[in-house]
Write a protein that holds these residues in place. Sequence first.
Motif, PDB file in Angstrom:
ATOM      1  N   GLY A 148       0.824  -1.197   0.000  1.00  0.00           N
ATOM      2  CA  GLY A 148       0.000   0.000   0.000  1.00  0.00           C
ATOM      3  C   GLY A 148       0.860   1.249   0.000  1.00  0.00           C
ATOM      4  O   GLY A 148       2.092   1.180  -0.068  1.00  0.00           O
ATOM      5  N   PRO A 149       0.268   2.428   0.065  1.00  0.00           N
ATOM      6  CA  PRO A 149       1.010   3.692   0.023  1.00  0.00           C
ATOM      7  C   PRO A 149       2.083   3.754   1.106  1.00  0.00           C
ATOM      8  O   PRO A 149       1.889   3.293   2.227  1.00  0.00           O
ATOM      9  N   ALA A 150       3.218   4.357   0.737  1.00  0.00           N
ATOM     10  CA  ALA A 150       4.361   4.427   1.656  1.00  0.00           C
ATOM     11  C   ALA A 150       4.448   5.784   2.359  1.00  0.00           C
ATOM     12  O   ALA A 150       5.509   6.146   2.861  1.00  0.00           O
ATOM     13  N   ARG A 151       3.334   6.505   2.413  1.00  0.00           N
ATOM     14  CA  ARG A 151       3.364   7.843   3.008  1.00  0.00           C
ATOM     15  C   ARG A 151       3.817   7.815   4.462  1.00  0.00           C
ATOM     16  O   ARG A 151       4.585   8.664   4.918  1.00  0.00           O
ATOM     17  N   ALA A 152       3.336   6.830   5.233  1.00  0.00           N
ATOM     18  CA  ALA A 152       3.705   6.758   6.652  1.00  0.00           C
ATOM     19  C   ALA A 152       5.210   6.540   6.807  1.00  0.00           C
ATOM     20  O   ALA A 152       5.849   7.153   7.668  1.00  0.00           O
ATOM     21  N   ALA A 153       5.796   5.700   5.941  1.00  0.00           N
ATOM     22  CA  ALA A 153       7.234   5.444   6.009  1.00  0.00           C
ATOM     23  C   ALA A 153       8.019   6.704   5.666  1.00  0.00           C
ATOM     24  O   ALA A 153       9.017   7.044   6.322  1.00  0.00           O
ATOM     25  N   VAL A 154       7.558   7.433   4.658  1.00  0.00           N
ATOM     26  CA  VAL A 154       8.240   8.656   4.245  1.00  0.00           C
ATOM     27  C   VAL A 154       8.251   9.676   5.377  1.00  0.00           C
ATOM     28  O   VAL A 154       9.270  10.317   5.657  1.00  0.00           O
ATOM     29  N   GLU A 155       7.132   9.814   6.055  1.00  0.00           N
ATOM     30  CA  GLU A 155       7.045  10.780   7.148  1.00  0.00           C
ATOM     31  C   GLU A 155       8.008  10.440   8.280  1.00  0.00           C
ATOM     32  O   GLU A 155       8.661  11.326   8.856  1.00  0.00           O
ATOM     33  N   VAL A 156       8.126   9.165   8.607  1.00  0.00           N
ATOM     34  CA  VAL A 156       9.038   8.746   9.680  1.00  0.00           C
ATOM     35  C   VAL A 156      10.488   8.989   9.266  1.00  0.00           C
ATOM     36  O   VAL A 156      11.296   9.512  10.038  1.00  0.00           O
ATOM     37  N   ILE A 157      10.823   8.617   8.034  1.00  0.00           N
ATOM     38  CA  ILE A 157      12.201   8.782   7.552  1.00  0.00           C
ATOM     39  C   ILE A 157      12.597  10.253   7.531  1.00  0.00           C
ATOM     40  O   ILE A 157      13.697  10.633   7.945  1.00  0.00           O
ATOM     41  N   GLU A 158      11.698  11.112   7.043  1.00  0.00           N
ATOM     42  CA  GLU A 158      12.010  12.536   6.955  1.00  0.00           C
ATOM     43  C   GLU A 158      12.223  13.173   8.326  1.00  0.00           C
ATOM     44  O   GLU A 158      12.945  14.158   8.459  1.00  0.00           O
ATOM     45  N   GLY A 159      11.612  12.593   9.352  1.00  0.00           N
ATOM     46  CA  GLY A 159      11.775  13.140  10.692  1.00  0.00           C
ATOM     47  C   GLY A 159      12.854  12.459  11.516  1.00  0.00           C
ATOM     48  O   GLY A 159      13.057  12.809  12.684  1.00  0.00           O
ATOM     49  N   TRP A 160      13.542  11.506  10.911  1.00  0.00           N
ATOM     50  CA  TRP A 160      14.545  10.731  11.647  1.00  0.00           C
ATOM     51  C   TRP A 160      15.920  11.393  11.517  1.00  0.00           C
ATOM     52  O   TRP A 160      16.366  11.693  10.417  1.00  0.00           O
ATOM     53  N   ASP A 180      24.587   3.262  13.219  1.00  0.00           N
ATOM     54  CA  ASP A 180      24.902   1.843  13.341  1.00  0.00           C
ATOM     55  C   ASP A 180      23.655   0.991  13.160  1.00  0.00           C
ATOM     56  O   ASP A 180      22.560   1.491  12.865  1.00  0.00           O
ATOM     57  N   ALA A 181      23.833  -0.333  13.354  1.00  0.00           N
ATOM     58  CA  ALA A 181      22.730  -1.272  13.133  1.00  0.00           C
ATOM     59  C   ALA A 181      21.561  -1.006  14.072  1.00  0.00           C
ATOM     60  O   ALA A 181      20.393  -1.158  13.695  1.00  0.00           O
ATOM     61  N   ALA A 182      21.859  -0.597  15.303  1.00  0.00           N
ATOM     62  CA  ALA A 182      20.788  -0.333  16.268  1.00  0.00           C
ATOM     63  C   ALA A 182      19.913   0.825  15.812  1.00  0.00           C
ATOM     64  O   ALA A 182      18.678   0.793  15.972  1.00  0.00           O
ATOM     65  N   GLU A 183      20.528   1.863  15.229  1.00  0.00           N
ATOM     66  CA  GLU A 183      19.749   2.999  14.751  1.00  0.00           C
ATOM     67  C   GLU A 183      18.898   2.630  13.544  1.00  0.00           C
ATOM     68  O   GLU A 183      17.768   3.097  13.403  1.00  0.00           O
ATOM     69  N   VAL A 184      19.444   1.776  12.671  1.00  0.00           N
ATOM     70  CA  VAL A 184      18.665   1.300  11.526  1.00  0.00           C
ATOM     71  C   VAL A 184      17.466   0.492  12.007  1.00  0.00           C
ATOM     72  O   VAL A 184      16.342   0.660  11.514  1.00  0.00           O
ATOM     73  N   ALA A 185      17.704  -0.380  12.992  1.00  0.00           N
ATOM     74  CA  ALA A 185      16.609  -1.185  13.542  1.00  0.00           C
ATOM     75  C   ALA A 185      15.554  -0.291  14.197  1.00  0.00           C
ATOM     76  O   ALA A 185      14.340  -0.545  14.089  1.00  0.00           O
ATOM     77  N   GLY A 186      16.015   0.765  14.870  1.00  0.00           N
ATOM     78  CA  GLY A 186      15.085   1.689  15.501  1.00  0.00           C
ATOM     79  C   GLY A 186      14.215   2.406  14.484  1.00  0.00           C
ATOM     80  O   GLY A 186      13.011   2.610  14.703  1.00  0.00           O
ATOM     81  N   LEU A 187      14.818   2.789  13.363  1.00  0.00           N
ATOM     82  CA  LEU A 187      14.052   3.441  12.311  1.00  0.00           C
ATOM     83  C   LEU A 187      13.008   2.493  11.742  1.00  0.00           C
ATOM     84  O   LEU A 187      11.835   2.879  11.558  1.00  0.00           O
TER      85      LEU A 187
END
Length: 308
Positions: free
Chosen positions: A234-246, A266-273
């Motif tokens: 489905g639409p990736a709008r929610a993912a885009v909003e999180v990434i832009e604010g990370w 690091d890997a922990a930050e990627v997992a957190g995102l």
Amino acid sequence: MISTSGLIKKYGRTLALQGLDINVPEGAVYGFIGRNGAGKTTTLRILAGLLIPDAGRAEVAGRDVLRDPRGVREVVGYMPDFFGVYDDLRVGEYLLFYAAAYGIRGATAQKLRDDLLELVELGHKRDAFVDTLSRGMQQRLCLARSLIHDPKVLLLDEPASGLDPLARVEMREILRELCRLGKTIIISSHILSELADLCTHVGMISEGRLLRQGPLNEMLAGDRVRKFILRSNGPARAAVEVIEGWPGAAVLNAADEQVEFRMSGDAAEVAGLLKGIIGAGAEVVHFAQTEQSLEDTFIQLAREVQEQ
């Protein structure tokens, strides 16, 4: 084999090199990367003994470019980005002329001519006039000319400039053969994908300053920037909003159900995102890190300089 220290060069009020320090190990193929006007050609001309720096030092094979310019020219083969050929000479005559300029004559010069033409795959063109050669053939002839005195070091300024895809492949294969012969090579280019296939070391320059240098594998393995692709159901709008604010993340491309982005950490930050994206309601069906390229590393480093 090649080193510079605090190299400075000015053209009027324009500062072309701002304290440049580079180091090229013996036997390396060193990709010299930068935008047009970054100082690549100026650096190569200084190393070839054709341009005098305003300050700093430069050495090639242990010879100082200021104190021993003749000695530098004996160990350097320089191929400029734009070069002239003598249209009224045949290909073989052209190489014999330059051999004579280095004091090589007679049977030795003739054998050298034939060997070099074989190396650059122009043996069948020995009796052709230079002006009948294609652009790619002229580039290979210029490379043969730079090898006429068997130099330890090759300085190649945009050797694939203006070549079609097939001619670029042919040039790359010739350079690989020169590597096997033990030459130390600096290649100035903005075609970064081709450098990644050929170079052992890389130096990145911007506005006359070195951004970073080192072995190619270390440059690509660094954690300064990594790229990821995420696909959702489905639409990736929610993912885009999180990434832009990370912190440390930025969207590169976003389609209906796919996002390409870069981030540091690091890997922990990627997992957190990723956890944050799923928590925002995105139905993630694919998430993967893509292979880092020289373009990614150079763009990130250049942006950091601009932000300073």
